[in-house]
Motif scaffolding. Sequence first.
Motif, PDB file in Angstrom:
ATOM      1  N   ALA A 202       1.213  43.741  69.108  1.00 48.39           N
ATOM      2  CA  ALA A 202       1.129  45.315  69.433  1.00 48.39           C
ATOM      3  C   ALA A 202      -0.390  45.669  69.891  1.00 48.39           C
ATOM      4  O   ALA A 202      -1.313  44.826  69.302  1.00 48.39           O
ATOM      5  N   ARG A 203      -0.293  46.825  70.508  1.00 49.80           N
ATOM      6  CA  ARG A 203      -1.572  47.295  70.834  1.00 49.80           C
ATOM      7  C   ARG A 203      -2.025  48.731  70.141  1.00 49.80           C
ATOM      8  O   ARG A 203      -0.993  49.731  70.496  1.00 49.80           O
ATOM      9  N   LEU A 204      -3.112  48.756  69.527  1.00 49.34           N
ATOM     10  CA  LEU A 204      -3.278  50.194  69.032  1.00 49.34           C
ATOM     11  C   LEU A 204      -3.541  51.261  70.167  1.00 49.34           C
ATOM     12  O   LEU A 204      -4.448  51.219  70.584  1.00 49.34           O
ATOM     13  N   GLU A 205      -2.695  52.315  70.186  1.00 50.64           N
ATOM     14  CA  GLU A 205      -3.069  53.344  70.974  1.00 50.64           C
ATOM     15  C   GLU A 205      -3.876  54.626  70.545  1.00 50.64           C
ATOM     16  O   GLU A 205      -4.845  54.991  71.163  1.00 50.64           O
ATOM     17  N   GLN A 206      -3.731  54.986  69.105  1.00 54.42           N
ATOM     18  CA  GLN A 206      -4.180  56.093  68.627  1.00 54.42           C
ATOM     19  C   GLN A 206      -3.770  56.003  67.146  1.00 54.42           C
ATOM     20  O   GLN A 206      -3.096  55.336  66.693  1.00 54.42           O
ATOM     21  N   ARG A 207      -5.076  56.242  66.535  1.00 61.42           N
ATOM     22  CA  ARG A 207      -4.742  56.619  65.060  1.00 61.42           C
ATOM     23  C   ARG A 207      -5.286  57.725  64.396  1.00 61.42           C
ATOM     24  O   ARG A 207      -6.382  58.178  64.966  1.00 61.42           O
ATOM     25  N   SER A 208      -4.585  58.569  63.709  1.00 64.72           N
ATOM     26  CA  SER A 208      -4.901  59.920  63.048  1.00 64.72           C
ATOM     27  C   SER A 208      -4.442  59.858  61.669  1.00 64.72           C
ATOM     28  O   SER A 208      -3.707  59.424  61.271  1.00 64.72           O
ATOM     29  N   ARG A 209      -5.609  60.755  60.860  1.00 65.05           N
ATOM     30  CA  ARG A 209      -5.341  61.065  59.531  1.00 65.05           C
ATOM     31  C   ARG A 209      -5.173  62.664  59.554  1.00 65.05           C
ATOM     32  O   ARG A 209      -6.172  63.243  59.971  1.00 65.05           O
ATOM     33  N   VAL A 210      -4.338  63.018  58.825  1.00 63.86           N
ATOM     34  CA  VAL A 210      -3.757  64.568  58.552  1.00 63.86           C
ATOM     35  C   VAL A 210      -3.882  64.829  57.301  1.00 63.86           C
ATOM     36  O   VAL A 210      -2.696  64.393  56.540  1.00 63.86           O
ATOM     37  N   GLU A 211      -4.675  65.232  56.581  1.00 59.98           N
ATOM     38  CA  GLU A 211      -4.877  65.694  55.198  1.00 59.98           C
ATOM     39  C   GLU A 211      -3.677  66.495  54.708  1.00 59.98           C
ATOM     40  O   GLU A 211      -3.159  66.461  53.555  1.00 59.98           O
ATOM     41  N   ALA A 212      -3.697  67.660  55.715  1.00 64.53           N
ATOM     42  CA  ALA A 212      -2.800  68.843  55.261  1.00 64.53           C
ATOM     43  C   ALA A 212      -1.354  68.255  55.144  1.00 64.53           C
ATOM     44  O   ALA A 212      -0.446  68.819  54.248  1.00 64.53           O
ATOM     45  N   GLN A 213      -0.970  67.143  55.763  1.00 62.19           N
ATOM     46  CA  GLN A 213       0.479  66.567  55.724  1.00 62.19           C
ATOM     47  C   GLN A 213       0.437  65.275  54.985  1.00 62.19           C
ATOM     48  O   GLN A 213       1.589  64.853  54.711  1.00 62.19           O
ATOM     49  N   GLY A 214      -0.521  64.855  54.365  1.00 69.55           N
ATOM     50  CA  GLY A 214      -0.568  63.575  53.420  1.00 69.55           C
ATOM     51  C   GLY A 214      -0.264  62.263  54.000  1.00 69.55           C
ATOM     52  O   GLY A 214       0.592  61.458  53.610  1.00 69.55           O
ATOM     53  N   VAL A 215      -0.713  62.444  55.294  1.00 72.05           N
ATOM     54  CA  VAL A 215      -0.179  61.218  56.256  1.00 72.05           C
ATOM     55  C   VAL A 215      -1.227  60.750  57.234  1.00 72.05           C
ATOM     56  O   VAL A 215      -2.421  61.200  57.511  1.00 72.05           O
ATOM     57  N   GLU A 216      -1.373  59.331  57.297  1.00 72.18           N
ATOM     58  CA  GLU A 216      -2.107  58.510  58.324  1.00 72.18           C
ATOM     59  C   GLU A 216      -1.189  57.939  59.109  1.00 72.18           C
ATOM     60  O   GLU A 216      -0.244  57.039  58.598  1.00 72.18           O
ATOM     61  N   ALA A 217      -1.308  57.940  60.495  1.00 75.58           N
ATOM     62  CA  ALA A 217      -0.218  57.592  61.355  1.00 75.58           C
ATOM     63  C   ALA A 217      -1.065  56.506  62.384  1.00 75.58           C
ATOM     64  O   ALA A 217      -2.491  56.913  62.863  1.00 75.58           O
ATOM     65  N   ALA A 218      -0.362  55.597  63.024  1.00 78.81           N
ATOM     66  CA  ALA A 218      -1.013  54.825  64.154  1.00 78.81           C
ATOM     67  C   ALA A 218       0.026  54.699  65.066  1.00 78.81           C
ATOM     68  O   ALA A 218       1.115  54.510  64.906  1.00 78.81           O
ATOM     69  N   SER A 219      -0.132  55.086  66.386  1.00 77.02           N
ATOM     70  CA  SER A 219       0.727  54.791  67.565  1.00 77.02           C
ATOM     71  C   SER A 219       0.420  53.375  67.930  1.00 77.02           C
ATOM     72  O   SER A 219      -0.677  53.179  68.515  1.00 77.02           O
ATOM     73  N   ILE A 220       1.578  52.523  68.052  1.00 77.88           N
ATOM     74  CA  ILE A 220       1.106  51.186  68.790  1.00 77.88           C
ATOM     75  C   ILE A 220       2.188  50.995  69.896  1.00 77.88           C
ATOM     76  O   ILE A 220       3.169  51.605  69.839  1.00 77.88           O
ATOM     77  N   ARG A 221       1.706  50.054  70.740  1.00 77.85           N
ATOM     78  CA  ARG A 221       2.653  49.870  71.933  1.00 77.85           C
ATOM     79  C   ARG A 221       3.149  48.314  71.594  1.00 77.85           C
ATOM     80  O   ARG A 221       2.203  47.542  71.480  1.00 77.85           O
ATOM     81  N   VAL A 222       4.159  48.190  72.050  1.00 81.07           N
ATOM     82  CA  VAL A 222       4.804  46.833  72.031  1.00 81.07           C
ATOM     83  C   VAL A 222       5.418  46.678  73.294  1.00 81.07           C
ATOM     84  O   VAL A 222       6.749  47.082  73.555  1.00 81.07           O
ATOM     85  N   GLY A 223       4.736  46.000  74.466  1.00 76.02           N
ATOM     86  CA  GLY A 223       5.332  45.991  75.513  1.00 76.02           C
ATOM     87  C   GLY A 223       5.188  47.388  76.172  1.00 76.02           C
ATOM     88  O   GLY A 223       4.248  48.106  76.157  1.00 76.02           O
ATOM     89  N   GLU A 224       6.457  47.792  76.845  1.00 76.35           N
ATOM     90  CA  GLU A 224       6.568  49.267  77.253  1.00 76.35           C
ATOM     91  C   GLU A 224       6.922  50.177  76.354  1.00 76.35           C
ATOM     92  O   GLU A 224       7.020  51.468  76.650  1.00 76.35           O
ATOM     93  N   SER A 225       7.435  49.695  74.924  1.00 82.50           N
ATOM     94  CA  SER A 225       7.953  50.695  73.799  1.00 82.50           C
ATOM     95  C   SER A 225       6.717  50.967  72.916  1.00 82.50           C
ATOM     96  O   SER A 225       5.747  50.445  72.752  1.00 82.50           O
ATOM     97  N   ARG A 226       7.016  52.136  72.165  1.00 80.76           N
ATOM     98  CA  ARG A 226       6.141  52.665  71.302  1.00 80.76           C
ATOM     99  C   ARG A 226       6.769  52.976  69.862  1.00 80.76           C
ATOM    100  O   ARG A 226       7.734  53.135  69.711  1.00 80.76           O
ATOM    101  N   LEU A 227       5.795  52.335  68.851  1.00 85.92           N
ATOM    102  CA  LEU A 227       6.276  52.586  67.470  1.00 85.92           C
ATOM    103  C   LEU A 227       5.073  53.591  66.941  1.00 85.92           C
ATOM    104  O   LEU A 227       4.078  53.452  67.162  1.00 85.92           O
TER     105      LEU A 227
END
Length: 207
Positions: free
Chosen positions: A34-59
């Motif tokens: 997997a390749r990291l696309e973007q990572r973001s922390r949103v305190e108001a929503q209580g979440v930290e998320a990372a967008s990753i690519r696996v081949g042409e797909s995204r998780l």
Amino acid sequence: METPSSVPSSVHHVGLAVENLDGALNTYERFFGARLEQRSRVEAQGVEAASIRVGESRLELLGPLGEDTPVGRFLAKRGPGMHHVAYEVEDIRAALAHLAEAGAELIDETPRHGMFGLEVAFVHPESVHGVLSEVVAVELGFVGGQIVGSFVEAHSADELESALASTGAGKPVVALETEDGPLHVVVAQVAYYKRIVRAGRVGFGSG
């Protein structure tokens, strides 16, 4: 009413709830490249998320910032695993109108700004056989969540598309001639990109 712009063109990503975001990133990198696309922390929503690519797909990996948060409560109830499926649409407002007309229960009746510069809306899982579903509109988004909302000259669009497709040989900065004036894009900071054509014009953004 169903129109080409209101139905999904593809699955944009699958969201996965994880207990440890750093650990999950390491696992997906080691196991699946997997390749990291973007990572973001949103305190108001209580979440930290990372967008990753696996081949042409995204998780999208979702880690809670605490137990009493939406993702934290999800993990306590269901444990780690699939959280939602996101479908890409061209016109998110038309998609919501179509979903409502078709009988879906909407969590979001109007789109809102999501993470990574996306415009998003959720559909209640009871309407989709227990699966929380999301529709997203992907435009030209940048690190920090900015989105370009102007039509541009076709040759500028071609130049940007070529630079984005390059592996370092393209220009680091591309000048777009937009209807709102010149815009300089740092190619390395583009997180999401979509080219749309309407009424014979090329545009980026909601149009």
